[in-house]
Write a protein that holds these residues in place. Structure first.
Motif, PDB file in Angstrom:
ATOM      1  N   ASN A 132       0.713  -0.966   0.143  1.00  0.00           N
ATOM      2  CA  ASN A 132      -0.100  -0.078   0.045  1.00  0.00           C
ATOM      3  C   ASN A 132       0.892   1.203  -0.084  1.00  0.00           C
ATOM      4  OD1 ASN A 132      -1.823   2.094   0.374  1.00  0.00           O
ATOM      5  ND2 ASN A 132      -3.188   0.692   1.857  1.00  0.00           N
ATOM      6  N   GLN A 133       0.658   2.118  -0.928  1.00  0.00           N
ATOM      7  CA  GLN A 133       1.531   3.000  -1.128  1.00  0.00           C
ATOM      8  C   GLN A 133       1.109   4.510  -0.551  1.00  0.00           C
ATOM      9  OE1 GLN A 133       4.738   3.028  -2.408  1.00  0.00           O
ATOM     10  NE2 GLN A 133       4.274   0.750  -2.513  1.00  0.00           N
ATOM     11  N   VAL A 134      -0.199   4.332  -0.178  1.00  0.00           N
ATOM     12  CA  VAL A 134      -0.845   5.628   0.363  1.00  0.00           C
ATOM     13  C   VAL A 134      -0.392   6.060   1.678  1.00  0.00           C
ATOM     14  CG1 VAL A 134      -3.253   6.641   1.025  1.00  0.00           C
ATOM     15  CG2 VAL A 134      -3.137   4.722  -0.745  1.00  0.00           C
ATOM     16  N   ARG A 138     -14.497   3.325   2.988  1.00  0.00           N
ATOM     17  CA  ARG A 138     -13.948   3.979   1.348  1.00  0.00           C
ATOM     18  C   ARG A 138     -14.900   4.981   1.248  1.00  0.00           C
ATOM     19  NH1 ARG A 138     -12.671  -1.563   0.130  1.00  0.00           N
ATOM     20  NH2 ARG A 138     -10.268  -1.613  -0.347  1.00  0.00           N
ATOM     21  N   SER A 174      -7.865  12.727   2.500  1.00  0.00           N
ATOM     22  CA  SER A 174      -8.669  11.776   1.812  1.00  0.00           C
ATOM     23  C   SER A 174      -9.340  10.658   2.825  1.00  0.00           C
ATOM     24  CB  SER A 174      -8.175  11.560   0.406  1.00  0.00           C
ATOM     25  OG  SER A 174      -7.276  10.456   0.737  1.00  0.00           O
ATOM     26  N   ARG A 211      -8.945   7.683   1.478  1.00  0.00           N
ATOM     27  CA  ARG A 211      -7.886   6.380   1.183  1.00  0.00           C
ATOM     28  C   ARG A 211      -6.781   7.038   2.454  1.00  0.00           C
ATOM     29  NH1 ARG A 211      -5.765   6.598  -4.382  1.00  0.00           N
ATOM     30  NH2 ARG A 211      -4.633   4.725  -3.697  1.00  0.00           N
ATOM     31  N   ALA A 212      -6.334   8.002   2.706  1.00  0.00           N
ATOM     32  CA  ALA A 212      -5.151   8.385   3.420  1.00  0.00           C
ATOM     33  C   ALA A 212      -5.866   8.151   5.001  1.00  0.00           C
ATOM     34  CB  ALA A 212      -5.014   9.750   3.188  1.00  0.00           C
ATOM     35  N   ARG A 225      -5.931   4.428   5.774  1.00  0.00           N
ATOM     36  CA  ARG A 225      -4.417   3.971   5.810  1.00  0.00           C
ATOM     37  C   ARG A 225      -3.838   4.233   7.167  1.00  0.00           C
ATOM     38  NH1 ARG A 225      -0.886  -0.030   4.737  1.00  0.00           N
ATOM     39  NH2 ARG A 225       1.099   0.779   4.525  1.00  0.00           N
TER      40      ARG A 225
END
Length: 536
Positions: A151-153, A335, A441, A443-444, A447
């Motif tokens: 996961n790159q977030v 999400r 966001s 997504r962030a 994470r």
């Protein structure tokens, strides 16, 4: 998804024939089960998301127009030289030509040039039969894009998350109930306006006069007309110095006698109205006589809101709803697509006994599903339950009403508006902290929550929101619906835990090599050296 993404504009493609090609290709991607598409061995079998469809059209438009600008009139004329010249263009941002784009973006542009070859049997025009863009090399290879399973977030920094959540909870818990009462009053006024379809009868004027006199005697300020209403009056010939120019006359008549107010009625009562306005003044109609609440920063008692017009009331309502949106995202891991599918009546509270309650939110799983998604369920903590309850009360949401879906669902725009409101006059009057710049966001936030549960850091989540409770909620959600998206979120947590365990193991080994022994429970067992085996 923003409204603009729902509109596919093919007219931006210069070549008229290629507009048809773009339509054929995109609708083939949208309907892969259509007999014509299903009969193609090289066509994709999964339909494109509408938002992705818009992006694909944008990339196709750029490719086709590049070909037109280089003198190509038919796709059969395209060769590798055109592909290379296009690559030299798309490596730079359109809006900022001197700024490079990411390898993933370059790969997407290259893929759009290649994928047309897979649909050559369907499209009305295609590349030459002996030409394959880039010789069949993958778009990732050409762009130098290395895909990662990790996961790159990036998580939201504590410096941003801390003031954001503090402000948001203040708005939800302190301002929310008072705002819900005021918005309820505004809805009642709207309903009264709908019913007030008849003009003021002469027989009702005495009753209106009495009502105005009572307001005057009570010292109640007259309601102010909106700025657009004032502009309209001036255009209709009102004197800019008229003492009644700013008076919301229709509102006065509607709320007192339930009728429509006209100019002739105002003129008939002008002396009475002028006396009222001169003595009591004119004030915005909403949030008057606000109850006292403590400021967030120093606990000073202040009115929860100052008199506001309908626009300012709506802006505050939007701010509290957005605060709840990001709190729910931060503490549930939902999400954005799942948040946008939350409807009125989706909350459930189960009494487990001994003062323990289990809170659930019904939503829909969108990612990875066919259009429309499928029903799903999330187990959440009480903070999330209360935040969503505040939104329902502010909106007076009926069962089935979407709570967070507006004209534009862009979470980034929602966050920017919320941050601007918090740092503006309204937010600062309430003592809200200024949230530093930085991307936020769903997504962030998802994470951030996953890493917080996995790593147990000594940060905001651990200190304030009881990671054990968050972990239990996500685990129970996984157990209740093993195939649901809360299970996917649990998998993200597990992956983060494995990564963290590996990091700690490597760090402990490096310390051991330097003579630093571990401490705490289990340290003796960890460093104990087993005796050599005596077995032959």
């Amino acid at each position: 998804m923003g409204t603009y993404r729902k509109q596919l504009d093919f007219t931006l493609i210069i070549n008229l024939q290629w507009r048809l090609v773009a339509k054929e290709y995109l609708f083939s991607r949208l309907a892969p089960r259509h007999p014509v598409v299903a009969g193609s061995a090289s066509a994709f079998r999964v339909p494109l998301n509408p938002s992705t469809l818009w992006n694909e059209l944008r990339r196709l438009t750029r490719w086709f127009n590049h070909l037109s600008q280089t003198g190509v009139e038919h796709l059969a004329e395209v060769n590798q030289r055109h592909c290379i010249s296009y690559l030299n263009v798309v490596v730079w941002k359109e809006a900022k030509p001197g700024e490079p784009v990411s390898p993933s973006t370059i790969a997407a542009h290259i893929h759009s040039t290649q994928v047309l070859q897979q649909y050559s049997g369907i499209l009305s025009e295609g590349y030459a039969s002996d030409f394959v863009p880039w010789g069949g090399r993958s778009a990732d290879d050409i762009a130098g894009y290395i895909r990662s399973t990790e996961n790159q977030v990036p998580p939201v920094p504590d410096t941003i998350l801390r003031p954001l959540l503090a402000n948001s909870f203040y708005l939800i818990e302190t301002i929310g109930p008072l705002l819900a009462a005021e918005t309820s009053r505004a809805r009642e006024f709207d309903e009264l306006q709908k019913q007030s379809i008849g003009g003021l009868k002469l027989s009702a004027r005495p009753r209106l006069r009495i009502a105005i006199e009572r307001l005057h005697q009570a010292g109640v300020a007259a309601p102010r007309l909106s700025a657009s209403g004032i502009t309209k009056r001036i255009s209709q010939g009102w004197d800019a110095k008229d003492p009644l120019l700013n008076l919301a006359w229709h509102s006065v008549v509607t709320t007192t006698v339930g009728a429509m107010g006209h100019r002739r009625d105002l003129e008939a009562l002008r002396p009475l109205l002028v006396a009222w306005v001169n003595e009591c003044g004119i004030e915005e109609p909403w949030c008057r006589d606000g109850a006292l609440v403590p400021r967030l920063d120093n606990q000073e008692q202040i009115p929860w809101a100052i008199p506001a017009d309908r626009s300012a009331l709506g802006t505050m309502k939007s701010a509290v709803e957005s605060a709840a949106f990001f709190v729910i995202s931060a503490l549930s891991g939902m999400r954005a697509s799942e948040l946008h599918e939350i409807r009125g009546g989706s909350l459930a509270r189960e009494d487990m006994g001994n003062g323990i309650y289990r809170h659930r939110i019904s939503s829909r799983r969108i990612k990875g599903q066919q259009f429309g998604g499928i029903d799903d369920l999330w187990v959440v903590i009480e903070d999330v339950y209360r935040a969503l309850g505040t939104v329902e009360s502010i909106q007076d949401a009926k069962s089935g009403d979407l709570l967070f879906t507006k004209q534009s669902n862009a979470a980034h725009s929602r966050y920017l508006r919320l941050r601007k409101w918090m740092s503006g006059p309204c937010g600062q009057r309430l003592g809200l902290a200024v949230v530093p710049e930085g991307p936020v966001s769903p997504r962030a936030l998802r994470r951030t929550l996953a890493l917080a549960i996995a790593q147990r850091p000594h940060g905001l989540m651990a200190a304030k929101y009881h990671l054990k409770h968050l972990s239990v909620a996500t685990t129970e959600g996984y157990a209740a619906r093993p195939g649901g998206h809360q299970a996917a979120f649990r998998a993200e947590i597990s992956a983060a835990e494995e990564s963290e365990h590996l990091r700690l193991t490597v760090a402990a080994y490096e310390d051991y090599k330097q003579g630093k022994l571990p401490s705490g429970q289990g340290a003796r067992e960890l460093t104990r050296v087993s005796p050599p085996s005596t077995k032959p």
